[in-house]
Enzyme design. Structure first.
Site, PDB file in Angstrom:
ATOM      1  N   ASP A 172     -33.740 -15.638   4.606  1.00  0.00           N
ATOM      2  CA  ASP A 172     -34.151 -16.680   3.664  1.00  0.00           C
ATOM      3  C   ASP A 172     -33.287 -16.689   2.398  1.00  0.00           C
ATOM      4  O   ASP A 172     -33.754 -16.980   1.306  1.00  0.00           O
ATOM      5  CB  ASP A 172     -35.647 -16.589   3.333  1.00  0.00           C
ATOM      6  CG  ASP A 172     -36.060 -15.243   2.789  1.00  0.00           C
ATOM      7  OD1 ASP A 172     -35.194 -14.381   2.608  1.00  0.00           O
ATOM      8  OD2 ASP A 172     -37.267 -15.053   2.543  1.00  0.00           O
ATOM      9  N   TYR A 175     -45.270  -5.107   9.555  1.00  0.00           N
ATOM     10  CA  TYR A 175     -44.100  -5.805   9.010  1.00  0.00           C
ATOM     11  C   TYR A 175     -42.842  -5.450   9.810  1.00  0.00           C
ATOM     12  O   TYR A 175     -42.548  -4.279  10.045  1.00  0.00           O
ATOM     13  CB  TYR A 175     -43.905  -5.450   7.533  1.00  0.00           C
ATOM     14  CG  TYR A 175     -42.587  -5.945   7.002  1.00  0.00           C
ATOM     15  CD1 TYR A 175     -42.370  -7.309   6.801  1.00  0.00           C
ATOM     16  CD2 TYR A 175     -41.536  -5.068   6.752  1.00  0.00           C
ATOM     17  CE1 TYR A 175     -41.150  -7.780   6.368  1.00  0.00           C
ATOM     18  CE2 TYR A 175     -40.316  -5.528   6.295  1.00  0.00           C
ATOM     19  CZ  TYR A 175     -40.127  -6.879   6.109  1.00  0.00           C
ATOM     20  OH  TYR A 175     -38.913  -7.340   5.684  1.00  0.00           O
ATOM     21  N   GLU A 217     -28.196  -5.706   2.100  1.00  0.00           N
ATOM     22  CA  GLU A 217     -29.014  -6.090   3.256  1.00  0.00           C
ATOM     23  C   GLU A 217     -28.416  -7.351   3.891  1.00  0.00           C
ATOM     24  O   GLU A 217     -28.084  -8.309   3.189  1.00  0.00           O
ATOM     25  CB  GLU A 217     -30.448  -6.403   2.809  1.00  0.00           C
ATOM     26  CG  GLU A 217     -31.322  -6.915   3.949  1.00  0.00           C
ATOM     27  CD  GLU A 217     -32.721  -7.317   3.499  1.00  0.00           C
ATOM     28  OE1 GLU A 217     -32.938  -7.500   2.285  1.00  0.00           O
ATOM     29  OE2 GLU A 217     -33.595  -7.450   4.376  1.00  0.00           O
ATOM     30  N   HIS A 221     -43.206  -2.735   2.450  1.00  0.00           N
ATOM     31  CA  HIS A 221     -43.547  -4.138   2.192  1.00  0.00           C
ATOM     32  C   HIS A 221     -44.869  -4.288   1.440  1.00  0.00           C
ATOM     33  O   HIS A 221     -45.668  -5.166   1.740  1.00  0.00           O
ATOM     34  CB  HIS A 221     -43.559  -4.938   3.499  1.00  0.00           C
ATOM     35  CG  HIS A 221     -42.888  -6.271   3.384  1.00  0.00           C
ATOM     36  ND1 HIS A 221     -43.559  -7.453   3.417  1.00  0.00           N
ATOM     37  CD2 HIS A 221     -41.595  -6.595   3.202  1.00  0.00           C
ATOM     38  CE1 HIS A 221     -42.723  -8.463   3.279  1.00  0.00           C
ATOM     39  NE2 HIS A 221     -41.510  -7.961   3.138  1.00  0.00           N
TER      40      HIS A 221
HETATM   41 MG    MG Z   1     -38.299  -5.582   1.448  1.00  0.00          MG
END
Ligand code: MG
Length: 432
Positions: A340, A186, A363, A236
């Site tokens: 996204d 990831y 973030e 993740h």
């Molecule tokens: Mg995350």
């Protein structure tokens, strides 16, 4: 005996004047609900609500990029007819009505549709008041909000090199992700060397090599980067619950800012075991849709940061409550904010960050290039911090003509923005 008036005649006259001013302000009614879809890399969905008052409208984020096209009819076919003619200034009531109107609830598609409406109504409320939304929630608790960036690398040396570059750009919070040779790790790419071939044709990932490599990388990165930077890592949900407990113990001395998504939502009860065994700060929640998921983790103090994707939870109305719940239990916010999320969603994240006493870190949230041209008024990034636009509402105007030039397109994989699959060497599917 008649009660004496509680206020003096002078105060009573002032109050009457104020009441007349409020009553003279007509309540806006919802006139139209439309959906703006944009594909710029990922698929973004934004809801626009227009009122019967000239020039009074608002925008909300409804981006569920992996199933973006399903959110559109959820808004147009179900919420729009339900909302036309309703007052635009009763946000809590409208949220409750929309939430209940499907009877079955707390799913990601419907939550995103409600979020688009919810954020658009807050935008309208701010524009009506002539204030940014953060002012409606009590005003700033800080000047600007720290944001983190994510760096990856083929190996530890490359991760450290990339982290140093991020620190030179002013980031004080850096997420570190390392590749695993031949595997689809990831946020770090395929790694060096040829792709591993399993008993199938697709991408491969095995949790054991990943965990051992990531633990080593985090220890070496702390030694190389020093004590003045906050380091984060995102597992993740790719490890087993037993590996997760060990992972948290093995990186305890790295003193991470937080370790994220160590468990999948299906394995939440293992957080109790992690808590009993080590003190590594834990972040969780970007996959959450329902209060049944976040309420126990917050009220039992099993996590340190709530990472919910605001539109997936139904918008800022429920997330503001979640932030306050977190404050009461010592859990901080770190709203999900990768690519996204639409620029409207990033603005909503930042307004929540600004007012929450228990803000942890944000973030992403940095909007640049053509997307910043299309969504004018996005926050400013400066030396590790996001600064809000102080214009009314979210402070963002959408160039809808430009947006229309970037419609959803068919993709070569035919998945319409949905994700593919990653499997173990033997062909077992894994969560990604
Ligand atoms: Mg995350």
């Amino acid at each position: 005996m008649a009660l004496a008036p509680a206020v003096s005649p002078r105060v009573a006259a002032a109050q009457e004047k104020a009441v007349r001013a409020v009553r003279g302000m007509p309540s806006p009614k919802i006139k139209d609900v439309t959906v703006i879809t944009v594909q710029m890399g990922v698929r973004l969905v934004v809801v626009k609500i227009t009122t019967d008052q000239d020039g009074l409208y608002g925008y909300g984020c409804a981006t569920f990029t992996q199933r973006a096209e399903l959110v559109v009819p959820a808004v147009e076919k179900y919420l729009k007819p339900f909302l036309i003619g309703k007052p635009a200034d009763r946000i809590e009531d409208t949220w409750q009505a929309c939430y209940d109107s499907s009877y079955w609830r707390n799913g990601p598609v419907l939550n995103n549709a409600i979020s688009g409406v919810d954020m658009a109504l807050w935008d309208i409320k701010g524009r009506q008041a002539g204030m940014p939304v953060y002012q409606l929630w009590g005003g700033k608790a800080r000047e600007a909000c720290a944001t983190y960036t994510s760096v990856g690398g083929n190996d530890t040396a490359q991760v450290i090199e990339n982290a140093k570059k991020a620190m030179e750009q002013g980031f004080r919070y850096v997420r570190l992700q390392v590749a695993v040779p031949g595997m689809s790790a990831y946020a770090a790419g395929g790694g060096p060397g040829p792709k591993l071939k399993g008993l199938h044709e697709g991408a491969v990932f095995e949790s054991g090599p990943y965990v051992r490599r990531a633990v080593k990388m985090l220890h070496e990165a702390r030694a190389a980067l020093g004590d003045d930077v906050e380091l984060l890592h995102d597992a993740h949900e790719r490890v087993s619950p037993r590996e997760a407990v060990q992972f948290a113990k093995d990186v305890e001395s790295v003193k991470l800012f937080y370790l994220e998504d160590l468990l999948s939502p299906e394995d939440l009860t293992y957080f109790r075991q992690i808590r009993q065994q080590c003190n590594t700060p834990l972040a969780m929640g970007e996959l959450f849709n329902s209060p049944h998921e976040w309420n126990p983790l917050i009220s039992e103090r099993l996590i340190d940061y709530i990472r919910v994707h605001v539109s997936q939870a139904g918008g800022v109305t429920p997330c503001r409550k979640m932030a306050i719940l977190g404050e009461l239990f010592g859990v901080k916010t770190a709203w999900h904010g990768p690519g996204d999320v639409s620029p409207i969603g990033h603005a909503a994240n930042l307004h929540l960050d600004l007012v929450s006493a228990n803000f942890g870190v944000q973030e992403g949230g940095i909007v640049r290039g053509q997307l910043a041209e299309m969504f004018q008024g996005c926050s400013t990034y400066k030396e590790g911090y996001l600064w809000a636009n102080d214009a009314p509402g979210w402070g963002i105007e959408v160039d809808e003509k430009m947006a229309a030039k970037f419609p959803f397109k068919d993709t070569p994989d035919g998945l319409n923005g949905g994700w593919g699959e990653i499997r173990k060497l033997d062909g077992t599917i894994i969560k990604q």
